[in-house]
Design an enzyme around this catalytic site. Structure first.
Site, PDB file in Angstrom:
ATOM      1  N   ASP A 185      -2.560   6.527  -3.389  1.00 25.42           N
ATOM      2  CA  ASP A 185      -1.391   5.865  -2.793  1.00 25.42           C
ATOM      3  C   ASP A 185      -0.842   4.740  -3.666  1.00 25.42           C
ATOM      4  O   ASP A 185      -1.264   4.563  -4.809  1.00 25.42           O
ATOM      5  CB  ASP A 185      -1.757   5.338  -1.403  1.00 25.42           C
ATOM      6  CG  ASP A 185      -2.713   4.158  -1.486  1.00 25.42           C
ATOM      7  OD1 ASP A 185      -3.511   4.114  -2.441  1.00 25.42           O
ATOM      8  OD2 ASP A 185      -2.662   3.290  -0.605  1.00 25.42           O
ATOM      9  N   ASP A 210      -1.250   1.476  -3.968  1.00 24.82           N
ATOM     10  CA  ASP A 210      -2.137   0.532  -4.650  1.00 24.82           C
ATOM     11  C   ASP A 210      -3.479   1.135  -5.053  1.00 24.82           C
ATOM     12  O   ASP A 210      -4.404   0.414  -5.425  1.00 24.82           O
ATOM     13  CB  ASP A 210      -2.356  -0.718  -3.788  1.00 24.82           C
ATOM     14  CG  ASP A 210      -2.965  -0.392  -2.432  1.00 24.82           C
ATOM     15  OD1 ASP A 210      -2.746   0.726  -1.922  1.00 24.82           O
ATOM     16  OD2 ASP A 210      -3.670  -1.251  -1.874  1.00 24.82           O
ATOM     17  N   ASP A 255      -5.932   2.685  -3.401  1.00 25.93           N
ATOM     18  CA  ASP A 255      -7.178   2.656  -2.634  1.00 25.93           C
ATOM     19  C   ASP A 255      -7.362   3.886  -1.750  1.00 25.93           C
ATOM     20  O   ASP A 255      -8.456   4.140  -1.267  1.00 25.93           O
ATOM     21  CB  ASP A 255      -7.331   1.348  -1.831  1.00 25.93           C
ATOM     22  CG  ASP A 255      -6.178   1.074  -0.890  1.00 25.93           C
ATOM     23  OD1 ASP A 255      -5.266   1.917  -0.808  1.00 25.93           O
ATOM     24  OD2 ASP A 255      -6.189   0.009  -0.236  1.00 25.93           O
ATOM     25  N   ARG A 256      -6.295   4.646  -1.514  1.00 28.13           N
ATOM     26  CA  ARG A 256      -6.444   5.857  -0.685  1.00 28.13           C
ATOM     27  C   ARG A 256      -6.601   7.098  -1.555  1.00 28.13           C
ATOM     28  O   ARG A 256      -6.193   7.093  -2.719  1.00 28.13           O
ATOM     29  CB  ARG A 256      -5.197   6.067   0.176  1.00 28.13           C
ATOM     30  CG  ARG A 256      -4.989   4.984   1.184  1.00 28.13           C
ATOM     31  CD  ARG A 256      -3.838   5.330   2.101  1.00 28.13           C
ATOM     32  NE  ARG A 256      -3.723   4.300   3.128  1.00 28.13           N
ATOM     33  CZ  ARG A 256      -3.193   4.483   4.318  1.00 28.13           C
ATOM     34  NH1 ARG A 256      -2.685   5.655   4.645  1.00 28.13           N
ATOM     35  NH2 ARG A 256      -3.131   3.505   5.200  1.00 28.13           N
ATOM     36  N   LYS A 258     -11.600   0.131  -0.489  1.00 30.89           N
ATOM     37  CA  LYS A 258     -11.648   1.569  -0.638  1.00 30.89           C
ATOM     38  C   LYS A 258     -11.086   1.908  -2.009  1.00 30.89           C
ATOM     39  O   LYS A 258     -10.350   1.116  -2.597  1.00 30.89           O
ATOM     40  CB  LYS A 258     -10.918   2.275   0.499  1.00 30.89           C
ATOM     41  CG  LYS A 258      -9.512   1.833   0.780  1.00 30.89           C
ATOM     42  CD  LYS A 258      -9.141   2.433   2.119  1.00 30.89           C
ATOM     43  CE  LYS A 258      -7.659   2.440   2.353  1.00 30.89           C
ATOM     44  NZ  LYS A 258      -7.098   1.238   2.904  1.00 30.89           N
ATOM     45  N   SER A 272       0.802  -1.223   0.000  1.00 36.29           N
ATOM     46  CA  SER A 272       0.000   0.000   0.000  1.00 36.29           C
ATOM     47  C   SER A 272       0.835   1.272   0.000  1.00 36.29           C
ATOM     48  O   SER A 272       1.648   1.482  -0.872  1.00 36.29           O
ATOM     49  CB  SER A 272      -0.964  -0.051   1.191  1.00 36.29           C
ATOM     50  OG  SER A 272      -1.840   1.008   1.119  1.00 36.29           O
ATOM     51  N   HIS A 273       0.633   2.088   1.052  1.00 39.34           N
ATOM     52  CA  HIS A 273       1.291   3.389   1.106  1.00 39.34           C
ATOM     53  C   HIS A 273       2.719   3.285   1.632  1.00 39.34           C
ATOM     54  O   HIS A 273       3.411   4.288   1.735  1.00 39.34           O
ATOM     55  CB  HIS A 273       0.484   4.316   2.024  1.00 39.34           C
ATOM     56  CG  HIS A 273       0.330   3.733   3.388  1.00 39.34           C
ATOM     57  ND1 HIS A 273      -0.472   2.659   3.636  1.00 39.34           N
ATOM     58  CD2 HIS A 273       0.926   4.045   4.561  1.00 39.34           C
ATOM     59  CE1 HIS A 273      -0.391   2.334   4.913  1.00 39.34           C
ATOM     60  NE2 HIS A 273       0.456   3.153   5.507  1.00 39.34           N
TER      61      HIS A 273
END
Ligand code: G16
Length: 555
Positions: free
Chosen positions: A284, A286, A288-289, A383, A115-116
């Site tokens: 981010d 991937d 999703d943010r 998300k 992710s982030h």
């Protein structure tokens, strides 16, 4: 030629407990012999995979993705899957994986992403498993995966020549378990098509053609190609609306976390005065943010969720209303106030998108959000960063069509005027020694009996607890989800240890106060919350117990 399934001897690891969202570790940890294979096999052993099932695989393009994809393809073949759908070049954003699982009814999906978190040879790598509803595996699955990963003694694989994941198309293999195909799919089209069914692209196009300027920062991560297709190709935004849209294995050395600290280049552009763009957003690693910015203006994720809920009927997909909303416990109560007005239920869940899945599957909620820059709806079970950006653009486009103006700041201020402002901030203390972080949490819990009734400046403690969640759909209970100090006036301070870091512990302090006075609603959150910040430090004794004198990230 028929490829033989091989059984390889291995031994368990004790550190493969999935965190808030999958297993995240330094790349070097994943590179240990059998480490990746053990975790993947533990997932397959936990699931009852029907022979010939389809698995979706993709990731955010970070270092080690390609190696992991080949490994997963080989292990999927050996474990009875008949097909693997893989994103071209190994790229698939997290919401795109969720959509593909749902659209093509695949058995599940593996997302290769931390992710982030930072990437590259010395950065982090991660794996998440998503179930057939498209959402993250719930705790009953991840707990079992962890249990199996500690005692595993063998894994199964089939050795194939490297699959060309750069080229669209199907490759067929024969194994002694039967036929096996790998299909490389376009990473972007299905997702972009879905977005076009949800939002009014014609209205957004008009807004973008009106002189309204936007800037989207993909942070050299997965949303680059999606943003190119959606904003430039389908919405005719100029190329200059995009920045950092070429995915890179180490995110160009950056930290793909869309917040005020790590999206510094975008923030500088958006806070550059009168000539700043009207709308800014970042996503981010991937995808999703999301972070939403107006001209010289920051929208907290909690406020963003509330504004989207309040304006949902302006968007085609939600024009007939939303069933309910949900937010994670540390997320501010701004959306709760909107839910009261709309007369719809509002659910409070622990941190982690996986807790929204049951509510969405049961049709109880349509929009969900978290303070950690996550917002989405039941169109997928993850998300969705670009969805949130398009939602904002769609609402702004409708405002423009109605009033001839579209301003993020004006919208927020009008929202605060109507609902009051839940002034909010999160202070993170990253990579601190785990013992010190635990000592802080223990120190606070040790005061649970003495705190209620105590006064700290303008604030009086009403109650305190360690948040527990009872899932009304499946009956499961999740305990120890964050320590809450609740004040009599509705303000609160929450302390929680992050479940996504890979170095020491990350301690998060979430601060929230409610402001109804319109003259004070425009204050900078750090100023408005200054007294609460001091109280939080006093109650937790964080400085003395950790030696940290200031947070590493403030959002
Ligand atoms: C993950 C989860 C989110 C969670 C966030 C922060 O996000 O999917 O549900 O809110 O971590 O978790 P923590 O506070 O435990 O670090 P992402 O974008 O990293 O997958």
């Amino acid at each position: 030629m028929q490829n033989q399934v091989q059984t390889i001897s291995t031994h368990g690891f004790n550190d493969q407990k999935p965190g808030t969202s999958g297993l995240r570790k330094k790349v070097q940890v994943f590179q240990q012999t059998h480490y990746l294979e053990n975790f993947v096999q533990s997932i397959f052993d936990t699931l009852e995979v029907p022979l010939g099932a389809t698995l979706t695989v993709g990731g955010d393009g970070r270092y080690y993705n390609r190696h992991a994809i080949q490994t997963i393809i080989e292990m999927a073949a050996a474990n009875g899957f008949g097909h693997v759908l893989v994103g071209q070049a190994g790229i698939l954003s997290t919401p795109a994986v969720s959509h593909i699982i749902r659209k093509y009814h695949t058995f599940g999906g593996m997302i290769l992403s931390a992710s982030h978190n930072q990437g590259g040879v010395h950065g982090d790598f991660g794996i998440k498993y998503n179930i057939s509803n498209g959402g993250p595996a719930p705790e009953k699955i991840t707990d079992e995966v962890f249990a199996k990963s500690k005692v595993i003694t063998q894994y199964k694989t089939v050795k194939f020549a490297p699959v060309d994941i750069n080229t669209l198309g199907k490759t067929e293999f024969e194994t002694d378990r039967g036929k096996f195909t790998v299909q490389v799919i376009d990473a972007v089209q299905d997702y972009a098509d879905l977005m076009q069914t949800l939002f009014d692209f014609t209205a957004i196009k008009k807004l973008l053609a009106s002189g309204f300027k936007m800037k989207f920062d993909a942070m050299h991560a997965v949303t680059g190609p999606y943003a190119q297709e959606i904003f430039v190709n389908r919405l005719s935004a100029p190329e200059s609306s995009l920045m950092n849209c070429l995915p890179s294995e180490d995110f160009n050395g950056g930290h793909p976390d869309p917040n005020l600290t790590y999206a510094a280049d975008l923030v500088a552009i958006m806070f550059s005065g009168a000539n700043a763009p009207d709308f800014g957003a970042a996503s981010d690693g991937d995808g999703d943010r999301n972070m939403i910015l107006g001209k010289n203006f920051f929208v907290t994720p909690s406020d963003s969720l509330a504004v989207l809920a309040a304006n949902a009927t302006l968007v085609p997909a939600y024009a007939s209303g939303i069933a309910g909303v949900a937010r994670s416990m540390p997320t501010s109560g701004a959306v709760d106030r909107v839910a009261v007005k709309l007369n719809i239920p509002c659910y409070e869940t622990p941190t982690g998108w996986k807790f929204f899945g049951n509510l969405m599957d049961a049709g109880k909620v349509t929009l969900c959000g978290e303070e950690s820059f996550g917002t989405s709806s039941s169109h997928v079970r993850e998300k969705d960063g670009l969805w949130a950006v398009l939602f904002w653009l769609n609402v702004l486009a409708q405002k423009y069509a109605l009033d001839g103006m579209a301003s993020v700041e004006t919208m927020l201020k009008a929202h605060w005027l109507e609902f009051g402002r839940n002034v909010y901030s999160r202070h993170d203390y990253e990579a601190i020694p785990t013992d010190a972080a635990n000592a802080v949490m223990q120190h606070i819990k040790g005061q649970f009996e003495s705190l209620p009734g105590q006064k700290f400046g303008h604030y009086q403690v009403g109650s305190c607890d360690d948040f527990s969640y009872h899932d009304s759909i499946d009956g499961s209970v999740s305990k120890n989800q964050g320590v809450r100090i609740l004040f009599v006036d509705g303000s609160r301070i929450v302390f929680r240890l992050s479940g996504t870091g890979t170095e020491g512990a990350t301690l998060r302090i979430y601060l929230e106060a409610y402001e109804t006075d319109s003259h004070k609603q425009h204050l900078d959150a750090q100023i408005a919350l200054a007294e609460m910040i001091k109280i939080g430090l006093q109650i937790s004794q964080l400085v003395a117990l950790t030696g940290c004198v200031s947070p590493t990230v403030i959002t």
